[in-house]
Every structure is written in C-alpha cells, then in structure tokens.
Design a protein around this motif. Structure first.
Motif, PDB file in Angstrom:
ATOM      1  N   UNK A 241      74.070  62.597  63.252  1.00 55.60           N
ATOM      2  CA  UNK A 241      74.033  63.604  62.203  1.00 55.60           C
ATOM      3  C   UNK A 241      73.172  64.792  62.628  1.00 55.60           C
ATOM      4  N   UNK A 242      73.494  65.935  62.039  1.00 54.09           N
ATOM      5  CA  UNK A 242      72.720  67.168  62.219  1.00 54.09           C
ATOM      6  C   UNK A 242      72.608  67.598  63.679  1.00 54.09           C
ATOM      7  N   UNK A 243      73.644  67.335  64.462  1.00 50.44           N
ATOM      8  CA  UNK A 243      73.702  67.848  65.830  1.00 50.44           C
ATOM      9  C   UNK A 243      74.676  69.019  65.875  1.00 50.44           C
ATOM     10  N   UNK A 244      74.654  69.773  66.979  1.00 54.65           N
ATOM     11  CA  UNK A 244      75.535  70.934  67.064  1.00 54.65           C
ATOM     12  C   UNK A 244      75.909  71.245  68.503  1.00 54.65           C
ATOM     13  N   UNK A 245      77.106  71.814  68.656  1.00 55.50           N
ATOM     14  CA  UNK A 245      77.572  72.367  69.926  1.00 55.50           C
ATOM     15  C   UNK A 245      77.811  73.850  69.698  1.00 55.50           C
ATOM     16  N   UNK A 246      77.205  74.690  70.523  1.00 51.82           N
ATOM     17  CA  UNK A 246      77.271  76.137  70.317  1.00 51.82           C
ATOM     18  C   UNK A 246      77.516  76.844  71.647  1.00 51.82           C
ATOM     19  N   UNK A 247      78.416  77.813  71.626  1.00 42.89           N
ATOM     20  CA  UNK A 247      78.732  78.625  72.803  1.00 42.89           C
ATOM     21  C   UNK A 247      79.080  77.730  74.001  1.00 42.89           C
ATOM     22  N   UNK A 248      80.031  76.823  73.747  1.00 47.38           N
ATOM     23  CA  UNK A 248      80.506  75.902  74.774  1.00 47.38           C
ATOM     24  C   UNK A 248      81.941  76.272  75.140  1.00 47.38           C
TER      25      UNK A 248
ATOM     26  N   UNK B  37      71.011  69.806  69.861  1.00 50.24           N
ATOM     27  CA  UNK B  37      71.830  71.011  70.009  1.00 50.24           C
ATOM     28  C   UNK B  37      72.154  71.223  71.480  1.00 50.24           C
ATOM     29  N   UNK B  38      73.445  71.423  71.781  1.00 46.86           N
ATOM     30  CA  UNK B  38      73.910  71.732  73.129  1.00 46.86           C
ATOM     31  C   UNK B  38      74.448  73.153  73.097  1.00 46.86           C
ATOM     32  N   UNK B  39      73.966  74.002  74.006  1.00 48.65           N
ATOM     33  CA  UNK B  39      74.320  75.428  73.930  1.00 48.65           C
ATOM     34  C   UNK B  39      74.509  76.015  75.331  1.00 48.65           C
ATOM     35  N   UNK B  40      75.516  76.874  75.464  1.00 50.69           N
ATOM     36  CA  UNK B  40      75.730  77.673  76.680  1.00 50.69           C
ATOM     37  C   UNK B  40      76.089  76.828  77.898  1.00 50.69           C
ATOM     38  N   UNK B  41      77.193  76.093  77.786  1.00 50.30           N
ATOM     39  CA  UNK B  41      77.703  75.307  78.910  1.00 50.30           C
ATOM     40  C   UNK B  41      79.212  75.487  79.032  1.00 50.30           C
TER      41      UNK B  41
END
Length: 231
Positions: free
Chosen positions: A165-172, A146-150
């Motif tokens: 699989x099952x990865x995510x990008x959030x608040x990018x 998970x990558x978040x807040x960049x």
C-alpha cells in the motif's frame, strides 16, 4: 546519522583497557542517502566514481554497482533515498524491495531515484537473458516505496506492486516486457507519468486492487490490452 556506528567502552582509570561491539549499528536522526553507479561515469549526475560491489554505497565517491547491493546491505527506511546514476544495469534477478526495506505511515516513503539525465540515456534496468514467468524488474511487496525516473525493459513484469500500500511508480518508461506495470492485491498505489510501450502481453494490469490512481500515462503498441482493471 550513520549506518556504521560502533560503541566502545574504555576504563576511565586505564585507557589501554577497552572493548568495542563487534558489529556496526544504525543511528538515525535524519534521512540517509545511498549511491549506485554502473562501471562508467559518463553522463552521471549523482556520483563521482564507477560503481563497485565492494564499495559501501554511502557516499557519491563510493557507489555500489546495483540497487540490490544497497538493499541487501542496509535496512533502508522512510525518507531514505537510493540514487541510481546514469547507465545501463543488467540484472539476472528481480530488484526486490522486501517489506522491511520500505517506509511507513508516519514518515513517508523510501525513494529509489534514477538519473534525470534523459539525454544521456537515464537509468536503464534490463534483464540480461530472456525472462521467464516471474522474472520481474522492480518487484515491490514493501509498502511506502516510490520508484522514479527509470527505464525498465526485457522483463516478465516491468514494475510489480504486490500486496502492498501507498507505493508509487513515477516517470517510468516500461518497454518491451511481457507486462508493463501490474498492481496485484494493492491499496492506494499511484501510477503517474508512465509510458508503457510495446509490452507483448499487456500494458497496465490492476488486479484485486483498491483506490488505485492512474494519471498522465501513455499506452503505445501494447498487445492484448493497454489498460485492464479486474476484480
């Protein structure tokens, strides 16, 4: 838990006779935390010192100066968190999370977490020179990341999920790249709360992917297309 464990054997009848292993190893009973900071402490929320490549990155007082400094030094795993503090991080190569640095099905995702201090500029990842083809920001072949807040800018692809699989990008915030976010041959990827702004070749591209979630994303002034899904 520690990534700097050592094993020493001491002769019971003579404590002066002993030997220790040559290399540190990991003892994992809980999640581990890692710390990254730029060269200043203005607006920081996670660390108490400037980043340095010679630091261990294992405490808030000794942060490394790059995410790759952590990923190259340590075997990150499920539920570990890499805290990346407020600042600008110029890169000359991809922030690449290889398959062995991600999480797993049993325990969840590795989290790479940028600064929540948006007023202070947050955590900006930017290519130092004009990018060529394949000069990406976050390049993630690992699953369960998970990558978040960049904020990611001046890349070929701002965030590139490939064959995972099952990865995510959030608040990018992906801005001024050739392509904003690309999901290529992926499964069960989540793209949530992403702002894609002024990417010159396209905003978000979903290619040969399955069960992809795109939720609460803003598409602003992207050339060619804002969102594209293709087999």
């Amino acid at each position: 838990s520690s990534l700097q464990a050592l094993w020493r054997v001491v002769l019971q009848t003579n404590a002066a006779i002993s030997d220790a292993v040559d290399n540190a190893f990991a003892v994992r009973n809980t999640q581990l935390s890692f710390y990254v900071n730029d060269s200043v402490t203005n607006g920081d929320v996670y660390t108490s010192a400037a980043g340095n490549p010679a630091n261990s990155g294992l405490a808030a007082s000794v942060p490394k100066d790059s995410i790759m400094g952590i990923l190259n030094a340590y075997d990150t795993e499920s539920r570990d968190i890499i805290y990346v503090d407020t600042g600008s991080y110029g890169v000359t190569s991809d922030v690449r999370v290889i398959w062995s640095r991600g999480g797993d099905d049993n325990y969840g995702n590795l989290l790479i977490l940028g600064s929540t201090n948006a007023a202070g500029g947050g955590s900006l990842i930017s290519r130092i020179v004009v990018p060529g083809e394949g000069d990406d920001g976050f390049d993630v072949p690992a699953s369960h990341v998970t990558i978040r807040d960049f904020t990611v800018q001046n890349m070929y692809r701002g965030v590139y999920f490939e064959s995972n699989q099952f990865s995510s990008a959030e608040r990018i915030f992906v801005r001024s790249n050739y392509f904003g976010v690309v999901n290529n041959a992926t499964r069960s990827i989540t793209n949530r709360n992403i702002r894609l702004w002024h990417n010159t070749m396209g905003g978000m591209d979903i290619l040969n992917a399955r069960t992809t979630v795109v939720e609460n994303c803003d598409f602003v002034i992207n050339s060619n297309y804002g969102f594209r899904a293709r087999a």
